[in-house]
Design a protein around this motif. Structure first.
Motif, PDB file in Angstrom:
ATOM      1  N   MET A  29      14.577 -20.868 -10.512  1.00  0.00           N
ATOM      2  CA  MET A  29      14.107 -19.786  -9.659  1.00  0.00           C
ATOM      3  C   MET A  29      12.969 -20.244  -8.741  1.00  0.00           C
ATOM      4  SD  MET A  29      12.973 -15.970 -10.677  1.00  0.00           S
ATOM      5  CE  MET A  29      13.978 -14.861  -9.724  1.00  0.00           C
ATOM      6  N   ASP A  30      12.018 -20.985  -9.268  1.00  0.00           N
ATOM      7  CA  ASP A  30      10.870 -21.400  -8.457  1.00  0.00           C
ATOM      8  C   ASP A  30      11.287 -22.320  -7.311  1.00  0.00           C
ATOM      9  OD1 ASP A  30       9.299 -19.877 -10.107  1.00  0.00           O
ATOM     10  OD2 ASP A  30       8.349 -21.561 -11.118  1.00  0.00           O
ATOM     11  N   TRP A  31      12.228 -23.222  -7.562  1.00  0.00           N
ATOM     12  CA  TRP A  31      12.690 -24.106  -6.497  1.00  0.00           C
ATOM     13  C   TRP A  31      13.417 -23.309  -5.418  1.00  0.00           C
ATOM     14  CZ3 TRP A  31      12.026 -29.308  -5.459  1.00  0.00           C
ATOM     15  CH2 TRP A  31      11.266 -29.997  -6.397  1.00  0.00           C
ATOM     16  N   LEU A  32      14.201 -22.320  -5.829  1.00  0.00           N
ATOM     17  CA  LEU A  32      14.885 -21.474  -4.847  1.00  0.00           C
ATOM     18  C   LEU A  32      13.893 -20.615  -4.065  1.00  0.00           C
ATOM     19  CD1 LEU A  32      17.957 -20.444  -6.995  1.00  0.00           C
ATOM     20  CD2 LEU A  32      17.955 -21.991  -5.022  1.00  0.00           C
ATOM     21  N   LEU A  33      12.887 -20.095  -4.742  1.00  0.00           N
ATOM     22  CA  LEU A  33      11.859 -19.311  -4.044  1.00  0.00           C
ATOM     23  C   LEU A  33      11.108 -20.171  -3.032  1.00  0.00           C
ATOM     24  CD1 LEU A  33      10.506 -17.095  -6.947  1.00  0.00           C
ATOM     25  CD2 LEU A  33      11.580 -16.271  -4.849  1.00  0.00           C
ATOM     26  N   GLY A  34      10.882 -21.427  -3.371  1.00  0.00           N
ATOM     27  CA  GLY A  34      10.219 -22.341  -2.443  1.00  0.00           C
ATOM     28  C   GLY A  34      10.974 -22.484  -1.134  1.00  0.00           C
ATOM     29  N   THR A  35      12.294 -22.397  -1.187  1.00  0.00           N
ATOM     30  CA  THR A  35      13.085 -22.516   0.044  1.00  0.00           C
ATOM     31  C   THR A  35      12.946 -21.293   0.931  1.00  0.00           C
ATOM     32  OG1 THR A  35      15.124 -21.549  -0.859  1.00  0.00           O
ATOM     33  CG2 THR A  35      14.809 -23.933  -1.146  1.00  0.00           C
ATOM     34  N   MET A  36      12.467 -20.186   0.376  1.00  0.00           N
ATOM     35  CA  MET A  36      12.358 -18.925   1.129  1.00  0.00           C
ATOM     36  C   MET A  36      11.032 -18.784   1.887  1.00  0.00           C
ATOM     37  SD  MET A  36      15.026 -17.089   0.631  1.00  0.00           S
ATOM     38  CE  MET A  36      16.354 -16.751  -0.463  1.00  0.00           C
ATOM     39  N   THR A  37      10.038 -19.590   1.573  1.00  0.00           N
ATOM     40  CA  THR A  37       8.714 -19.390   2.158  1.00  0.00           C
ATOM     41  C   THR A  37       8.669 -19.490   3.684  1.00  0.00           C
ATOM     42  OG1 THR A  37       8.120 -21.680   1.627  1.00  0.00           O
ATOM     43  CG2 THR A  37       7.398 -19.975   0.087  1.00  0.00           C
ATOM     44  N   PRO A  38       9.543 -20.254   4.342  1.00  0.00           N
ATOM     45  CA  PRO A  38       9.482 -20.257   5.804  1.00  0.00           C
ATOM     46  C   PRO A  38       9.914 -18.923   6.435  1.00  0.00           C
ATOM     47  CG  PRO A  38      10.639 -22.211   5.007  1.00  0.00           C
ATOM     48  CD  PRO A  38      10.445 -21.292   3.837  1.00  0.00           C
ATOM     49  N   PHE A  39      10.552 -18.077   5.650  1.00  0.00           N
ATOM     50  CA  PHE A  39      11.089 -16.830   6.174  1.00  0.00           C
ATOM     51  C   PHE A  39      10.218 -15.653   5.738  1.00  0.00           C
ATOM     52  CE2 PHE A  39      14.455 -19.887   5.279  1.00  0.00           C
ATOM     53  CZ  PHE A  39      14.959 -20.071   6.563  1.00  0.00           C
ATOM     54  N   GLU A  40       9.050 -15.534   6.371  1.00  0.00           N
ATOM     55  CA  GLU A  40       8.075 -14.508   6.000  1.00  0.00           C
ATOM     56  C   GLU A  40       8.662 -13.107   6.017  1.00  0.00           C
ATOM     57  OE1 GLU A  40       4.534 -14.917   8.340  1.00  0.00           O
ATOM     58  OE2 GLU A  40       4.419 -17.071   7.947  1.00  0.00           O
ATOM     59  N   GLU A  41       9.593 -12.862   6.926  1.00  0.00           N
ATOM     60  CA  GLU A  41      10.183 -11.528   7.039  1.00  0.00           C
ATOM     61  C   GLU A  41      11.006 -11.159   5.802  1.00  0.00           C
ATOM     62  OE1 GLU A  41      13.018 -14.457   8.963  1.00  0.00           O
ATOM     63  OE2 GLU A  41      10.873 -14.145   9.002  1.00  0.00           O
ATOM     64  N   LEU A  42      11.347 -12.140   4.967  1.00  0.00           N
ATOM     65  CA  LEU A  42      12.119 -11.880   3.756  1.00  0.00           C
ATOM     66  C   LEU A  42      11.240 -11.642   2.540  1.00  0.00           C
ATOM     67  CD1 LEU A  42      14.914 -14.579   4.079  1.00  0.00           C
ATOM     68  CD2 LEU A  42      15.057 -12.155   4.652  1.00  0.00           C
ATOM     69  N   ASP A  43       9.930 -11.672   2.734  1.00  0.00           N
ATOM     70  CA  ASP A  43       8.998 -11.626   1.605  1.00  0.00           C
ATOM     71  C   ASP A  43       9.375 -10.598   0.542  1.00  0.00           C
ATOM     72  OD1 ASP A  43       6.689 -12.510   0.218  1.00  0.00           O
ATOM     73  OD2 ASP A  43       5.662 -10.701   0.898  1.00  0.00           O
ATOM     74  N   GLY A  44       9.639  -9.378   0.933  1.00  0.00           N
ATOM     75  CA  GLY A  44       9.971  -8.335  -0.039  1.00  0.00           C
ATOM     76  C   GLY A  44      11.341  -8.498  -0.664  1.00  0.00           C
ATOM     77  N   PHE A  45      12.200  -9.283  -0.040  1.00  0.00           N
ATOM     78  CA  PHE A  45      13.568  -9.441  -0.518  1.00  0.00           C
ATOM     79  C   PHE A  45      13.825 -10.789  -1.182  1.00  0.00           C
ATOM     80  CE2 PHE A  45      13.680  -6.631   3.179  1.00  0.00           C
ATOM     81  CZ  PHE A  45      14.234  -5.497   2.600  1.00  0.00           C
ATOM     82  N   ALA A  46      12.869 -11.693  -1.112  1.00  0.00           N
ATOM     83  CA  ALA A  46      13.098 -13.069  -1.576  1.00  0.00           C
ATOM     84  C   ALA A  46      13.549 -13.123  -3.028  1.00  0.00           C
ATOM     85  CB  ALA A  46      11.851 -13.924  -1.365  1.00  0.00           C
ATOM     86  N   VAL A  47      12.893 -12.394  -3.914  1.00  0.00           N
ATOM     87  CA  VAL A  47      13.262 -12.449  -5.333  1.00  0.00           C
ATOM     88  C   VAL A  47      14.676 -11.919  -5.529  1.00  0.00           C
ATOM     89  CG1 VAL A  47      12.730 -11.591  -7.653  1.00  0.00           C
ATOM     90  CG2 VAL A  47      10.896 -12.416  -6.183  1.00  0.00           C
ATOM     91  N   SER A  48      15.032 -10.843  -4.830  1.00  0.00           N
ATOM     92  CA  SER A  48      16.392 -10.303  -4.939  1.00  0.00           C
ATOM     93  C   SER A  48      17.421 -11.302  -4.430  1.00  0.00           C
ATOM     94  CB  SER A  48      16.517  -8.994  -4.154  1.00  0.00           C
ATOM     95  OG  SER A  48      15.685  -8.019  -4.714  1.00  0.00           O
ATOM     96  N   LEU A  49      17.120 -11.959  -3.319  1.00  0.00           N
ATOM     97  CA  LEU A  49      18.033 -12.971  -2.789  1.00  0.00           C
ATOM     98  C   LEU A  49      18.184 -14.145  -3.753  1.00  0.00           C
ATOM     99  CD1 LEU A  49      16.942 -13.018   0.958  1.00  0.00           C
ATOM    100  CD2 LEU A  49      19.101 -12.164   0.023  1.00  0.00           C
ATOM    101  N   VAL A  50      17.085 -14.555  -4.345  1.00  0.00           N
ATOM    102  CA  VAL A  50      17.133 -15.657  -5.300  1.00  0.00           C
ATOM    103  C   VAL A  50      17.918 -15.249  -6.552  1.00  0.00           C
ATOM    104  CG1 VAL A  50      15.727 -17.074  -6.856  1.00  0.00           C
ATOM    105  CG2 VAL A  50      15.122 -16.879  -4.443  1.00  0.00           C
ATOM    106  N   ASP A  51      17.730 -14.016  -7.030  1.00  0.00           N
ATOM    107  CA  ASP A  51      18.513 -13.533  -8.181  1.00  0.00           C
ATOM    108  C   ASP A  51      20.010 -13.625  -7.889  1.00  0.00           C
ATOM    109  OD1 ASP A  51      16.439 -12.998  -9.931  1.00  0.00           O
ATOM    110  OD2 ASP A  51      16.311 -10.877  -9.398  1.00  0.00           O
ATOM    111  N   LEU A  52      20.402 -13.225  -6.674  1.00  0.00           N
ATOM    112  CA  LEU A  52      21.816 -13.307  -6.287  1.00  0.00           C
ATOM    113  C   LEU A  52      22.281 -14.757  -6.233  1.00  0.00           C
ATOM    114  CD1 LEU A  52      21.936 -10.588  -3.495  1.00  0.00           C
ATOM    115  CD2 LEU A  52      22.996 -10.466  -5.765  1.00  0.00           C
ATOM    116  N   ASN A  53      21.440 -15.631  -5.710  1.00  0.00           N
ATOM    117  CA  ASN A  53      21.777 -17.043  -5.622  1.00  0.00           C
ATOM    118  C   ASN A  53      21.922 -17.659  -7.013  1.00  0.00           C
ATOM    119  OD1 ASN A  53      21.745 -19.909  -5.152  1.00  0.00           O
ATOM    120  ND2 ASN A  53      20.869 -19.495  -3.141  1.00  0.00           N
ATOM    121  N   VAL A  54      21.040 -17.298  -7.934  1.00  0.00           N
ATOM    122  CA  VAL A  54      21.126 -17.792  -9.310  1.00  0.00           C
ATOM    123  C   VAL A  54      22.460 -17.373  -9.921  1.00  0.00           C
ATOM    124  CG1 VAL A  54      20.181 -17.516 -11.656  1.00  0.00           C
ATOM    125  CG2 VAL A  54      18.638 -17.965  -9.733  1.00  0.00           C
ATOM    126  N   ALA A  55      22.798 -16.080  -9.778  1.00  0.00           N
ATOM    127  CA  ALA A  55      24.058 -15.579 -10.345  1.00  0.00           C
ATOM    128  C   ALA A  55      25.266 -16.286  -9.718  1.00  0.00           C
ATOM    129  CB  ALA A  55      24.153 -14.068 -10.154  1.00  0.00           C
TER     130      ALA A  55
END
Length: 167
Positions: A29-55
């Motif tokens: 999860m942490d490595w996937l979240l790290g890939t999201m940091t350039p996309f500030e506009e996704l801040d509120g959705f990043a964990v949900s997107l990562v959960d979907l990616n994990v699944a």
């Protein structure tokens, strides 16, 4: 194998050598979240997107008959159950491991002194976040392996995790 626990409980310390030993992929999860940091506009959705990616990653590996090591917080019953159901529905065998640290001083020392080296992600989390996650942790009532990193070495934890997998 789902490896879950609050920050600093040594999930990654188990997951990484386990994946290396088994020569299997790891989904972190942490490595996937790290890939999201350039996309500030996704801040509120990043964990949900990562959960979907994990699944999705779990599903694809299980469909291909490949064991996968999953390194996530997994702090809710619903999250753990969702991953178990997904794995079993696709014909996989789910193995759950809860990482904990019963020594609060040791746990805090680990948190405050670490730098995980994950590109784009925080070197560590504040101790207050660990306390918040501890409060959000829902008891794991299903059969699973519990590893206490305050009393077990990384080597003994790895050996016990391999044993839980029948390896």
């Amino acid at each position: 194998m789902l490896i879950a626990g609050i920050p600093g409980a040594r999930k990654s310390t188990l997951a990484e050598p386990l994946a290396r030993t088994l020569r299997r992929p790891i989904v972190s999860m942490d490595w996937l979240l790290g890939t999201m940091t350039p996309f500030e506009e996704l801040d509120g959705f990043a964990v949900s997107l990562v959960d979907l990616n994990v699944a999705a990653s779990i599903a694809r590996h299980v469909q291909l008959g490949i064991d996968v090591v999953v390194d996530v917080a997994g702090h809710t019953r619903a999250n753990r159950e969702r991953l178990r159901e997904l794995t079993e529905r696709l014909g996989g065998v789910f193995v759950g491991v809860e990482c904990a640290c019963s020594d609060e001083n040791l746990h805090r020392e680990r948190i405050e002194g670490r730098d995980r080296g994950i590109p784009g992600w925080h070197p560590t989390v504040p101790w207050t976040r660990v306390g918040r996650m501890r409060g959000l942790w829902e008891p794991w009532e299903e059969d699973h392996l519990v590893l206490d990193s305050a009393v077990e070495t990384p080597e003994s934890s790895l050996k016990r995790a391999l044993g839980a997998m029948g390896k």
